[in-house]
Design a protein around this motif. Structure first.
Motif, PDB file in Angstrom:
ATOM      1  N   GLN A 304       0.828  -1.208   0.000  1.00 34.22           N
ATOM      2  CA  GLN A 304       0.000   0.000   0.000  1.00 34.22           C
ATOM      3  C   GLN A 304       0.864   1.261   0.000  1.00 34.22           C
ATOM      4  O   GLN A 304       0.567   2.245  -0.693  1.00 34.22           O
ATOM      5  CB  GLN A 304      -0.927  -0.015   1.222  1.00 34.22           C
ATOM      6  CG  GLN A 304      -1.993  -1.088   1.178  1.00 34.22           C
ATOM      7  CD  GLN A 304      -2.793  -1.160   2.467  1.00 34.22           C
ATOM      8  OE1 GLN A 304      -2.432  -0.551   3.472  1.00 34.22           O
ATOM      9  NE2 GLN A 304      -3.889  -1.924   2.448  1.00 34.22           N
ATOM     10  N   GLN A 307       2.164   2.006  -3.442  1.00 35.97           N
ATOM     11  CA  GLN A 307       1.204   2.630  -4.359  1.00 35.97           C
ATOM     12  C   GLN A 307       1.111   4.149  -4.131  1.00 35.97           C
ATOM     13  O   GLN A 307       0.814   4.902  -5.058  1.00 35.97           O
ATOM     14  CB  GLN A 307      -0.169   1.982  -4.173  1.00 35.97           C
ATOM     15  CG  GLN A 307      -0.211   0.504  -4.579  1.00 35.97           C
ATOM     16  CD  GLN A 307      -1.549  -0.138  -4.255  1.00 35.97           C
ATOM     17  OE1 GLN A 307      -2.449   0.515  -3.722  1.00 35.97           O
ATOM     18  NE2 GLN A 307      -1.691  -1.435  -4.582  1.00 35.97           N
ATOM     19  N   GLN A 320       9.345   2.796  -5.007  1.00 29.64           N
ATOM     20  CA  GLN A 320       8.268   1.817  -5.154  1.00 29.64           C
ATOM     21  C   GLN A 320       8.827   0.411  -5.362  1.00 29.64           C
ATOM     22  O   GLN A 320       8.319  -0.560  -4.780  1.00 29.64           O
ATOM     23  CB  GLN A 320       7.372   2.213  -6.331  1.00 29.64           C
ATOM     24  CG  GLN A 320       6.519   3.444  -6.078  1.00 29.64           C
ATOM     25  CD  GLN A 320       5.707   3.836  -7.301  1.00 29.64           C
ATOM     26  OE1 GLN A 320       6.160   3.696  -8.434  1.00 29.64           O
ATOM     27  NE2 GLN A 320       4.509   4.349  -7.056  1.00 29.64           N
TER      28      GLN A 320
END
Length: 522
Positions: A304, A307, A320
Motif C-alpha cells: 500500500q 502505491q 516503489q
C-alpha cells in the motif's frame, strides 16, 4: 647697412601690430560672446521643455567657450607689418611707410633716404596713432549680446519645472543603483553557498538573473515589475517544494499507522537520519519475531505504501520498487533475501529523506529570499509614491509584496520564538500572546492538539490498544498566567538561539531583533 635699417623699421612697427592684434581679439571675443550667449539661450530654453541634467553649467560653459574660441581664432592670425604700415599711412604717413616696406631690401641712395624719412615719421607718430586705435564694435551686436545675457540670466535664475523632473530621475537612479547593489550582494552570498549540485541553486540563479535584469531597468517601476516576477518565481519554487513535503508528510503519517513501520514514519517526519536507521534495525528485529500472518500483514502495508509513494520520476520508481521487493520477500522468502531487501529499502528511504531535507532547505530559502526582495521593493515603492509616481499594484499598500514582507516577519519571529501571538500582529506559531495590551501577566494558551512523537502503547484504552502522545517540555505550562517579563525573556532567548543556529539574511535577522525590541517590557 640696408639690413639694419630694415630691421629698425620693422621694430618700430611692432607696437602698432600688437595694438591691432588686441583690437582684433576684442572684436572676435565679442562675436564669440554673442554666439556663446545664443547657444546658452538655446540650451536654457530646451531645458524648460525637457529635463536636461547640468543645463545651467552647460549654458555658462558655452558662453565661456564662445569667448575663448573667438580670442583663439584672432590670435592664430598675426597682424602683418603691411597692415600696421597701412594704418600709419592713413594717419598721415602718405604712403611713405608702405613704400619703405616695399623697397625694404633696396639699398640705393634715394630709397635709403625715403626709408629714413619713414622711420623718423613712424618713430615720432606711432605712439599717438596707437592710442587712437580703439575697437570699433557694432552696436546692434552689443545690444543683442546684452539682451541675450539678461535673458539667459533670467532663465538660469528663475525656477524651472523640469528641475523637479530631473530630481525625481536622479532619486530613481539612486534607488535603482541601491537595488542593483543589494541584489548583487544577495546573488554573491547565494552563489558562495550554492554549488552547481546544491539544492539551493534555483534560488541563487533566480537572484542572479534578477540582478542582471535590474541593471537593464530604465525606471524604478520597471525594476519593481521585475522584482515582482522574481518573487513570483520564488513563491512557485517554494510552493512546489512544499507540495512535495506535504505529500511526503501524508505518506509518513500513513506509515506511522502501522505498528511495525511507525518508527520509520516518525524518522521521516522529523527528517532524522539516525532515527531512520534505528527504525530499519527495529523492523529487522520485529520481523524475526513475527508470525506468518503478521508478515503477510506487514507485506500488505508495504504494498500500500508503494502505491502512494511520494516523489516523481526515477526516484519515485526506485522507492516503489524497493517497497515492493521488501513486501515480496516477506511473503515468499526470508532470511538473507529479506535482509537484502530491507537494506535496499533503507537506501531508498535515506535518499527520500535527503530529498525531503533538500526540499525543506529550498522552500525555506525561496520564501526568505522572496521576503527580502519584498522588503527591498517596498522601500523603493515608498520612495516612488513619495514622488507622486504610480506604484505597481503588487507594491501598493495591502498588496502582495506587503503581505510577503509581513509574512517574513511572522515567520522569522515564529521560528525564533516559537510563539508570538496574533495580538502583536506578527505571529508565526502558537505560543504566548505578546500583544499590545497590558503587559503584567499573560496567559499561556492551553494546547488541545498534541505535537511530538507518537508512539504505540501496548496497553489498553477503553478495552483496546491505542496511541499515546509524548510531548517535550514546554517553555510555559498550559493555561497558566505568568509575568510578562518572564515570558518575554524566555522567547527572546529562544529567538537568539534560533538565529545563531540558522543562516538567515541580515535583513531577516534585523527584522527579528526589531520585533523583540518593539515588544520589550516597558
Amino acid at each position: 647697412m640696408a639690413h639694419a635699417e630694415s630691421v629698425r623699421l620693422l621694430h618700430l612697427l611692432k607696437p602698432v601690430q600688437r595694438r591691432l592684434l588686441g583690437i582684433r581679439a576684442v572684436a572676435f571675443a565679442t562675436y564669440g560672446l554673442a554666439a556663446g550667449i545664443g547657444a546658452g539661450l538655446l540650451v536654457a530654453l530646451l531645458a524648460r521643455l525637457m529635463p536636461l541634467a547640468g543645463h545651467r553649467a552647460l549654458s555658462l560653459l558655452l558662453v565661456a567657450a564662445g569667448v575663448a574660441i573667438g580670442v583663439g581664432y584672432a590670435l592664430l592670425r598675426s597682424v602683418p607689418p603691411a597692415e600696421a604700415a597701412r594704418v600709419l599711412d592713413r594717419e598721415g604717413g602718405e604712403e611713405a611707410i608702405r613704400t619703405a616696406l616695399h623697397y625694404l631690401r633696396d639699398d640705393s641712395p634715394i630709397v635709403r633716404m625715403q626709408r629714413e624719412e619713414a622711420e623718423l615719421w613712424t618713430e615720432t607718430h606711432a605712439g599717438d596713432v596707437r592710442k587712437r586705435l580703439v575697437p570699433q564694435l557694432r552696436k546692434p551686436l552689443l545690444f543683442a549680446a546684452a539682451g541675450g545675457a539678461v535673458a539667459l540670466a533670467l532663465l538660469l535664475v528663475l525656477p524651472n519645472p523640469q528641475d523637479d523632473v530631473l530630481a525625481k530621475r536622479q532619486e530613481q537612479g539612486q534607488t535603482l543603483r541601491q537595488l542593483t547593489a543589494q541584489t548583487n550582494e544577495m546573488a554573491e552570498r547565494q552563489e558562495s553557498h550554492a554549488q552547481p549540485a546544491d539544492p539551493l541553486q534555483p534560488v541563487a540563479e533566480n537572484v542572479r538573473q534578477l540582478n542582471a535584469d535590474l541593471k537593464e531597468s530604465a525606471s524604478v517601476g520597471e525594476a519593481l515589475d521585475k522584482m515582482e516576477a522574481a518573487m513570483s518565481e520564488l513563491d512557485k519554487t517554494a510552493a512546489a517544494e512544499e507540495r512535495k513535503l506535504d505529500q511526503a508528510g501524508k505518506w509518513a503519517e500513513q506509515m506511522k499507522r502501522s505498528q511495525a513501520l511507525s518508527a520509520i514514519g516518525d524518522s521521516l517526519a522529523q527528517r532524522d537520519e539516525a532515527a531512520l536507521r534505528q527504525g530499519i534495525d527495529a523492523l529487522r528485529q520485529q520481523l524475526a519475531q513475527m508470525s506468518a500472518e503478521q508478515k503477510q500483514a506487514a507485506a500488505k502495508q508495504l504494498e500500500q505504501l508503494a502505491q502512494t509513494a511520494p516523489g516523481e520520476g526515477a526516484s519515485k520508481q526506485a522507492l516503489q520498487t524497493a517497497l515492493q521487493a521488501a513486501a515480496s520477500s516477506l511473503q515468499t522468502a526470508g532470511g538473507a533475501e529479506t535482509g537484502a531487501a530491507l537494506t535496499a529499502l533503507q537506501e531508498q528511504l535515506l535518499q527520500q529523506l535527503a530529498q525531503l531535507q533538500n526540499s525543506d532547505a529550498l522552500a525555506e530559502a525561496a520564501r526568505e529570499q522572496a521576503a527580502v526582495l519584498a522588503q527591498l521593493g517596498l522601500a523603493a515603492a515608498q520612495q516612488l509614491a513619495a514622488q507622486g509616481e504610480a506604484v505597481p499594484g503588487a507594491w501598493s499598500p495591502g498588496g502582495a509584496a506587503e503581505a510577503a514582507a509581513a509574512g517574513a516577519g511572522a515567520g522569522a519571529a515564529g521560528t525564533g520564538a516559537g510563539a508570538a501571538g496574533a495580538g502583536a500582529g506578527a505571529a508565526g506559531g502558537s505560543g504566548a500572546g505578546l500583544g499590545s495590551g497590558p503587559r503584567s501577566l499573560v496567559s499561556t494558551p492551553r494546547t488541545f492538539a498534541g505535537s511530538g512523537n507518537v508512539q504505540n502503547d501496548q496497553g489498553h484504552v477503553n478495552g483496546s490498544g491505542g496511541e499515546t502522545e509524548k510531548t517535550g517540555p514546554g517553555t510555559a505550562t498550559d493555561g497558566v498566567s505568568r509575568p510578562y517579563e518572564e515570558v518575554y525573556a524566555d522567547y527572546e532567548a529562544e529567538a537568539k538561539q534560533s538565529l545563531d543556529r540558522q543562516t538567515l539574511p541580515q535583513a531577516m535577522q534585523n527584522l527579528v531583533r526589531d520585533y523583540f525590541t518593539g515588544i520589550a517590557p516597558e
